[in-house]
Design a protein around this motif. Structure first.
Motif, PDB file in Angstrom:
ATOM      1  N   ARG A 771      29.009 -19.987 -16.352  1.00  0.00           N
ATOM      2  CA  ARG A 771      28.126 -20.097 -15.178  1.00  0.00           C
ATOM      3  C   ARG A 771      26.979 -19.106 -15.275  1.00  0.00           C
ATOM      4  NH1 ARG A 771      27.935 -18.122  -9.727  1.00  0.00           N
ATOM      5  NH2 ARG A 771      27.235 -19.757  -8.269  1.00  0.00           N
ATOM      6  N   ARG A 772      27.256 -17.886 -15.766  1.00  0.00           N
ATOM      7  CA  ARG A 772      26.207 -16.883 -15.919  1.00  0.00           C
ATOM      8  C   ARG A 772      25.150 -17.358 -16.913  1.00  0.00           C
ATOM      9  NH1 ARG A 772      27.834 -10.706 -16.784  1.00  0.00           N
ATOM     10  NH2 ARG A 772      28.437 -11.110 -14.626  1.00  0.00           N
ATOM     11  N   LEU A 775      22.990 -20.009 -15.283  1.00  0.00           N
ATOM     12  CA  LEU A 775      22.028 -19.377 -14.386  1.00  0.00           C
ATOM     13  C   LEU A 775      20.917 -18.680 -15.161  1.00  0.00           C
ATOM     14  CD1 LEU A 775      24.345 -17.863 -11.612  1.00  0.00           C
ATOM     15  CD2 LEU A 775      22.921 -19.907 -11.492  1.00  0.00           C
ATOM     16  N   VAL A 778      18.473 -21.338 -16.117  1.00  0.00           N
ATOM     17  CA  VAL A 778      17.642 -21.721 -14.962  1.00  0.00           C
ATOM     18  C   VAL A 778      16.608 -20.650 -14.657  1.00  0.00           C
ATOM     19  CG1 VAL A 778      17.681 -22.262 -12.512  1.00  0.00           C
ATOM     20  CG2 VAL A 778      19.471 -23.158 -13.996  1.00  0.00           C
ATOM     21  N   TRP A 842      16.765 -18.728  -9.979  1.00  0.00           N
ATOM     22  CA  TRP A 842      18.136 -18.221 -10.126  1.00  0.00           C
ATOM     23  C   TRP A 842      18.964 -18.491  -8.871  1.00  0.00           C
ATOM     24  CZ3 TRP A 842      20.947 -14.268  -7.713  1.00  0.00           C
ATOM     25  CH2 TRP A 842      22.130 -13.904  -8.358  1.00  0.00           C
ATOM     26  N   GLY A 845      19.729 -22.117  -8.673  1.00  0.00           N
ATOM     27  CA  GLY A 845      20.741 -22.503  -9.649  1.00  0.00           C
ATOM     28  C   GLY A 845      22.148 -22.167  -9.207  1.00  0.00           C
ATOM     29  N   ARG A 846      22.310 -21.128  -8.433  1.00  0.00           N
ATOM     30  CA  ARG A 846      23.649 -20.748  -7.967  1.00  0.00           C
ATOM     31  C   ARG A 846      24.291 -21.843  -7.144  1.00  0.00           C
ATOM     32  NH1 ARG A 846      24.102 -15.056  -5.223  1.00  0.00           N
ATOM     33  NH2 ARG A 846      26.282 -15.704  -5.391  1.00  0.00           N
ATOM     34  N   ALA A 849      25.269 -24.843  -9.942  1.00  0.00           N
ATOM     35  CA  ALA A 849      25.936 -24.595 -11.224  1.00  0.00           C
ATOM     36  C   ALA A 849      27.417 -24.290 -11.064  1.00  0.00           C
ATOM     37  CB  ALA A 849      25.252 -23.432 -11.947  1.00  0.00           C
TER      38      ALA A 849
END
Length: 861
Positions: A771-772, A775, A778, A842, A845-846, A849
């Motif tokens: 996930r990081r 992000l 993105v 960012w 995107g959270r 994602a």
């Protein structure tokens, strides 16, 4: 089908309120700013025109002098003319009134001397109304005045208690003359003092002089033939009574138009934000549009559907903008009066004059801007191929244009920038700015490809940067749409920043040139009071001999009405030991031919009157007639020896040597003193010595309070720059609004795109990206897209700033300036935009994602 379409559009607006609100807010702010500027200026101009009409009355013609005052003998000739029904002499003076009380406020006032026998018929608003118990013939008494409401509020806030009104003091030269208030007049506007014309002539030493003669003619009189029959002397003009208000309107027109255009910057940005939001909305709903097409919705109906959505956004934003603009205008008029910083309506505190027609016009502009922004997305929805789109093909946003289109737009903008103004307004330059912006924004896909095609090999071995750069390369049209709003707002903010910085830098250098002395002493604040408040010649000679004064220079200001349709030109008489000293010359000064008189004109004189260097300026010769104490009587020829920058007077100024001026007119009065102090001299002691000299040297100085204003060059410089910053306060707010709208657009665009890419993020998660890392991709896309947007905005802004500095300002205000780019502020602005775009991407995107993105992949299984 109609019900289905309504539901389709309503669901889109309801389920994505923040994104659609961004576009509506942009339209709202644009309409609100433009409408509030219009209301403020219209209210101030209407109040000023009303005051002028009240003071001028209802004559058919006004006789005025272009230099100084009229000779009283002209009144007898005009009053006895068989076609004149009524003639009314008027003496107008600007001076200062000292209010009674311990604080002794010094208030600028306009004194109007009227004929008691004709004022009621010609100018009812100036008819004195005696206070209760006062003598009905008080107007005829010497040293008796009547005040309008503004003067009463400023000078006698407690009102008139009885027949014996309070005592005021009016300034004549450096002396204060006591007068008593006997009543009021109903004239609106700035502080006004009305008194008998004979008493005014005696009080101000203006015996035999008039400011104007108001004439009412026999019905059916041919005005042209009547004026010819009067055989007016040189320098006397006959004009319509509304000319004064028209001149101020013309003078402030460029300022008002420029403010309105700057206010429409937010609306222009809003159109791009509507375009961005609806383009992404169409791309996200492409399969839904395709399904509607299969169900029978024609391409034209799809076009109308998206247009209706854009017009709904525009209508909502415009309605809110009209309400907000009205509130902003009312607040500004209450707190700031009618002056937005230009100084044209200083002292005018008008009530809000709401205009329904203007509200409708600006509301329609907002709707039109939203419609223009929604046109291209609507066309994209129209041309979607239903079958391919339902299969997941052909749904990509296609807004690319042929490369020649942006080049043609930019070339047209450059050509229009060379076009002269229309009626004094740089209309072609404004269109040029629009074409440059549209051309630059349509070139974004090409710029994105050009930049990232060359960057791609450098990141080919790094996965996360590669994904960010490749997406920008492959979907450059979507990237261009996403950043179009920020490019529009940033470019305009950059252009305004460079324009204001250039102007401020030029004004700073100009002040350094025009303020060479150590200490300045001023008797009158402006040219309006130059004939009433001045230094007598004997006082000037005494000041020049004071200890600590090494050198003294003088200035005299005289208004000249060279053209009845334009504001008066300032004639500045000054010591001429090298006229380049103290004047910011543009180019080199020319030698003055033998037998001619040299003059130095401001840039406005070149544009407005054609006073070019090396030529004889004939219009000035006709308006110089020797005064009663002049040494000679001859016709002077004036040679334009140079052009200088004057940022204080956009209507024009002429500098003439003091000795030449005195020789032509016999006028030895002085308004300003410039003092060079001896080494080691104390400025405070010199000021005290000048005050003592003024107190002992002014004739008739009963109750003397000179009211002299002392300032060093540094103090004048600081005050001038503070006034400059206040004048451009509205511009600073417009910059902030434009940037805020652009960043709001970036947030809306990235939110829409990221939410629409849940399947892509799910696939990346299935391929092993954390996930990081998703992000980070993105955020990298946000940085890549906003970086190219910041670069484009910077380049476009610099191009637009050249048009504003080199074309719009000279055509609007008739002065030039040097281009100065504050690179530190510009780079900080661009960095802030890139940082905001990265953080926005960012954060968006959270939301997409997480686990929902992984589950979204199942939709394709």
């Amino acid at each position: 089908m109609l019900a289905l379409l309504r539901t389709f559009s309503w669901q889109e607006l309801r389920h994505h309120p923040w994104r659609n609100a961004a576009a509506a807010v942009a339209v709202m702010l644009g309409v609100a700013l433009a409408f509030s500027v219009h209301l403020i200026n219209a209210s101030a101009l209407g109040e000023f025109a009303s005051a002028v009409r009240a003071v001028n009355g209802q004559p058919d013609l006004e006789l005025r002098s272009v230099q100084g005052n009229l000779d009283e003998s002209l009144f007898a000739r005009a009053a006895t003319h068989p076609q004149v029904v009524l003639a009314s002499p008027v003496l107008e003076l600007s001076t200062y009134a000292i209010a009674p009380g311990p604080d002794r406020r010094r208030v600028p006032v306009r004194v109007v001397g009227v004929d008691a026998l004709t004022v009621a018929a010609m100018s009812p608003a100036l008819m004195p109304l005696p206070a209760p118990g006062a003598d009905r013939l008080a107007l005829l008494a010497p040293s008796t005045v009547f005040l309008n409401p503004a003067a009463m509020a400023a000078l006698v806030p407690g009102g008139l208690a009885g027949a014996s009104g309070p005592s005021l003091q009016l300034q004549s030269a450096l002396a204060l003359r006591a007068v008593s208030v006997a009543g009021t007049v109903n004239a609106p506007g700035a502080p006004l003092v009305v008194m008998d014309i004979g008493a005014a002539q005696d009080l101000f030493g203006a015996a035999g002089r008039l400011s104007r003669i108001d004439l009412r003619l026999q019905p059916g009189t041919d005005r042209s033939a009547f004026i010819a029959s009067l055989r007016l002397p040189a320098g006397v003009t006959a004009g319509e009574p509304g000319d004064a208000a028209e001149r101020v309107s013309n003078l402030s027109r460029a300022y008002r138009v420029n403010l309105t255009v700057l206010a429409l910057v937010a609306l222009f940005t809003g159109a791009f934000l509507v375009f961005s939001v609806l383009s992404l909305s169409v791309a996200r709903r492409a399969q839904q549009f395709a399904l509607l097409g299969v169900l029978g919705l024609t391409p034209r109906q799809r076009l109308r559907l998206v247009l209706v959505e854009s017009l709904l956004l525009g209508a909502a934003g415009s309605a809110a903008g009209i309400a907000l603009g009205t509130a902003l205008a009312a607040l500004a008029l209450r707190l700031l009066g009618g002056d937005l910083g230009g100084g044209f309506f200083a002292g005018v505190a008008p009530p809000l004059q709401w205009e329904g027609a203007a509200a409708l016009l600006y509301g329609l502009l907002g709707v039109a801007a939203a419609g223009v922004g929604g046109w291209w997305p609507a066309r994209a929805a129209q041309h979607l191929p239903p079958a391919q789109t339902l299969k997941g093909l052909g749904a990509a946003l296609q807004t690319g244009q042929h490369r020649a289109v942006p080049l043609l737009l930019i070339a047209a903008g450059v050509l229009l920038a060379q076009t002269p103004p229309v009626a004094g307004i740089p209309l072609a330059a404004y269109v040029s700015v629009g074409l440059l912006l549209v051309g630059g924004i349509t070139a974004l896909p090409w710029l994105i490809g050009l930049t990232y095609d060359r960057l791609a090999p450098w990141v080919s071995r790094r996965l996360l940067p590669l994904l960010a750069v490749e997406r920008a390369r492959r979907v450059r049209e979507s990237a261009a749409v996403a950043v179009s709003g920020v490019v529009a707002s940033l470019s305009l903010a950059v252009a305004l920043t460079v324009m204001v910085a250039s102007f401020r830098d030029s004004v700073t250098h100009w002040l350094d040139v025009v303020l060479p002395a150590d200490l300045y002493v001023r008797a009158a604040m402006g040219t309006g009071a130059a004939d009433t408040v001045y230094f007598p010649p004997e006082l000037v000679r005494e000041v020049a001999k004071l200890p600590g004064v090494k050198r003294l220079a003088t200035q005299r200001f005289v208004p000249l009405q060279l053209d009845p349709a334009r504001p008066a030109v300032a004639l500045i008489s000054r010591d001429g030991d090298g006229m380049g000293r103290g004047t910011a010359l543009v180019g080199e000064a020319l030698p003055v031919p033998e037998g001619q008189i040299g003059i130095w004109v401001s840039e406005a004189m070149v544009d407005l009157y054609g006073a070019r260097p090396g030529q004889v300026f004939a219009p000035l010769s006709a308006f110089f007639r020797p005064g009663p104490s002049a040494e000679q009587s001859f016709s002077a020829t004036f040679f334009v020896a140079g052009v200088w920058r004057d940022y204080a007077r956009q209507s024009g100024a002429i500098v003439i040597d003091r000795h030449d001026y005195e020789r032509l007119t016999g006028d030895r009065r002085v308004n300003d003193l410039a003092l060079w102090l001896a080494d080691g001299a104390d400025a405070a002691q010199v000021q005290a010595a000048v005050r003592r000299a003024a107190g002992s040297g002014a004739p008739g100085a009963d109750g003397l309070d000179t009211g002299l204003e002392f300032a060093s060059a540094a103090q004048i410089r600081a005050t001038s720059l503070r006034i400059f910053d206040r004048s451009f306060a509205v511009t600073y707010w417009l910059q902030a609004v434009a940037i805020a709208i652009g960043l709001f657009g970036v947030a809306a665009s990235f939110s829409a795109q990221v939410l629409a890419r849940r399947k892509e993020f799910g696939l990346l998660a299935h391929l092993g990206l954390t996930r990081r890392q998703i992000l980070a991709v993105v955020a990298g896309e946000g940085a890549a897209w906003t970086a190219i947007g910041a670069l484009a905005g910077l380049l476009l802004g610099l191009a637009v700033s050249v048009v504003l500095v080199k074309v719009v300002n000279p055509q609007s205000f008739h002065w030039t300036m040097d281009l100065a780019a504050p690179w530190g502020r510009l780079l900080a602005l661009c960095a802030a935009v890139v940082a905001a775009g990265t953080v926005t991407a960012w954060l968006s995107g959270r939301a997409a994602a997480g686990r929902d993105a992984v589950l979204a992949v199942k939709e394709d299984w």
